[in-house]
Design an enzyme around this catalytic site. Structure first.
Site, PDB file in Angstrom:
ATOM      1  CB  SER A  86      -0.220   4.324   3.871  1.00 29.61           C
ATOM      2  OG  SER A  86      -0.324   3.125   3.438  1.00 29.61           O
ATOM      3  CE  LYS A  89       0.289   0.324   3.635  1.00 25.79           C
ATOM      4  NZ  LYS A  89       1.314   0.897   2.774  1.00 25.79           N
ATOM      5  CB  SER A 141       3.405   3.317   1.281  1.00 24.75           C
ATOM      6  OG  SER A 141       2.004   3.406   2.540  1.00 24.75           O
TER       7      SER A 141
END
Length: 403
Positions: A86, A89, A141
């Site tokens: 993640s 992101k 997340s």
């Protein structure tokens, strides 16, 4: 008996399907276990950072980068490709912020609502504010939020991934490839600690991004949400940016810390636990702040050297640096850094104000740490026919007057 056998077969099939589901979730899950408690992270400097030796960490790959100069203060496998989970992101967020608006209405697709791993339980067909989805993606997340944002900005996940890759190339993250906005494991989805640091360095120039990733708690759909980044509140000066976890990537963490107006970024990939991830990050940050100090080497606009002007109405002109140069250096490095001026002995007139005349490099052990242009501090006209005629006439007039 036949009914019993059928029942057993049905139960077996159900168990197999359930087991496959659990296995898939374990492999793909991103940040599902980010509430795992942190232990052993104290306020004292890490023992590994005492003295001048490089710290030892267990992370598979790592880097520490000074955001102002871009100087690398520590690296371990920093240019090797890794799954990044993640931390993807970070790029999703900056591309979205540069192309979206806080009040945009985002409709959730079935694809977004059906994604696995870490989610904020978005409902297909429901409309959410773009700003709210940004916080859901970066704090909790949410993979569903990432897909919803990508589809809203790019039209589809695939087109948004192309936008991410174009932005990566623009930033200079040339050893990176994005396939999705969330970072679930994919062999074609990867980056390096160095590239992640570059992407983060770029993203932190965006005020909205800085505010989001530095937020510890927020509210989404009436529910309190907390940031998965354990460094916020635990490490002095920590102000971002993103956690990550998948089966292939391990525990990942990109951290931004600002102390005395000096911001550095640390990246750790492939850690075994959340505690190890946090401790490795602390060790690297302690090392950087404990061993380096910022030195101002040049001040923009301050005259530093003169150069001769051939056939100019003035014989010399001062040069000034086009940018400030401040570098993080160890004490012993500060004594060894030398400035090398790349300028000619003289230049031809005319010279225009702010013309680039040369450069100055700051070199340590044969490596250029920083460079900037040297520019002219004024305008100098060339000696032409009228200049010489005027000089001759004035000389003649003076001689006549003195006769």
């Amino acid at each position: 008996m036949r009914l019993l056998r059928r029942t057993l077969r049905l139960v077996t099939v159900i168990l197999i399907i359930f087991a496959c589901f659990l296995y898939t979730t374990e492999v793909l899950a991103d940040d599902l276990n980010e509430e795992e408690p942190i232990s052993g992270l104290t306020g004292e400097d890490s023992i590994e950072t005492t003295g001048n030796k490089l710290p030892k960490i267990s992370a598979g790959a790592a880097i520490v980068l000074d955001t102002e100069s871009g100087r690398i203060l520590y690296e371990k496998n920093a240019y090797t490709r890794h799954s990044i989970a993640s931390t993807t992101k970070i790029m999703t967020a900056i591309v979205a912020l540069e192309n979206g608006n806080d009040d945009d209405e985002v409709v959730i697709s079935k694809r977004a609502a059906a994604i696995g791993g870490s989610t904020v339980n978005l409902k297909a067909g429901k409309t959410y504010k773009f700003k709210d989805l940004m916080y859901a993606m970066m704090l909790r997340s949410g993979n569903d939020a990432a897909i919803a944002i990508a589809e809203h900005i790019g039209g589809s996940v695939e087109l948004f991934a192309e936008m991410m890759n174009r932005k990566a190339a623009e930033i200079g993250a040339t050893n990176t490839n994005f396939v999705t906005p969330h970072g679930l494991d994919d062999p074609q989805h990867y980056s390096t600690p160095y590239d992640l640091a570059l992407i983060t360095q770029y993203a932190l120039k965006n005020e909205k991004f800085k505010k989001i990733v530095g937020t510890k708690n927020s509210v989404f759909e009436g529910n309190n949400i907390s940031n998965t980044n354990e460094m916020l509140g635990l490490y002095p000066g920590a102000d971002g940016v993103k956690t990550g976890y998948t089966g292939q990537a391990g525990r990942c963490l990109v951290t931004s810390v600002t102390k005395n107006n000096w911001r550095i970024i640390s990246v750790v990939l492939g850690c075994s636990t959340r505690t190890v991830r946090a401790q490795n990050s602390k060790t690297l940050l302690d090392y950087a702040y404990g061993n380096y100090k910022n030195y101002e080497l040049l001040k923009k606009g301050m005259p530093i050297q003169e150069i001769n002007i051939h056939k100019g109405r003035i014989n010399k002109i001062a040069l000034y640096p086009d940018a400030d140069i401040t570098l993080p250096l160890k004490q012993e490095e500060a004594d060894k850094v030398r400035a090398v001026y790349n300028v000619p002995d003289a230049i031809e007139a005319p010279v225009q104000m702010d013309s680039k005349i040369g450069t100055v490099d700051f070199i340590l052990d044969g490596k250029i740490l920083a460079t900037t242009d040297l520019k002219s501090s004024g305008t100098i006209e060339r000696k032409d026919f009228y200049f010489y005629f005027d000089a001759i006439f004035k000389t003649w007039a003076r001689l006549v007057h003195n006769a």
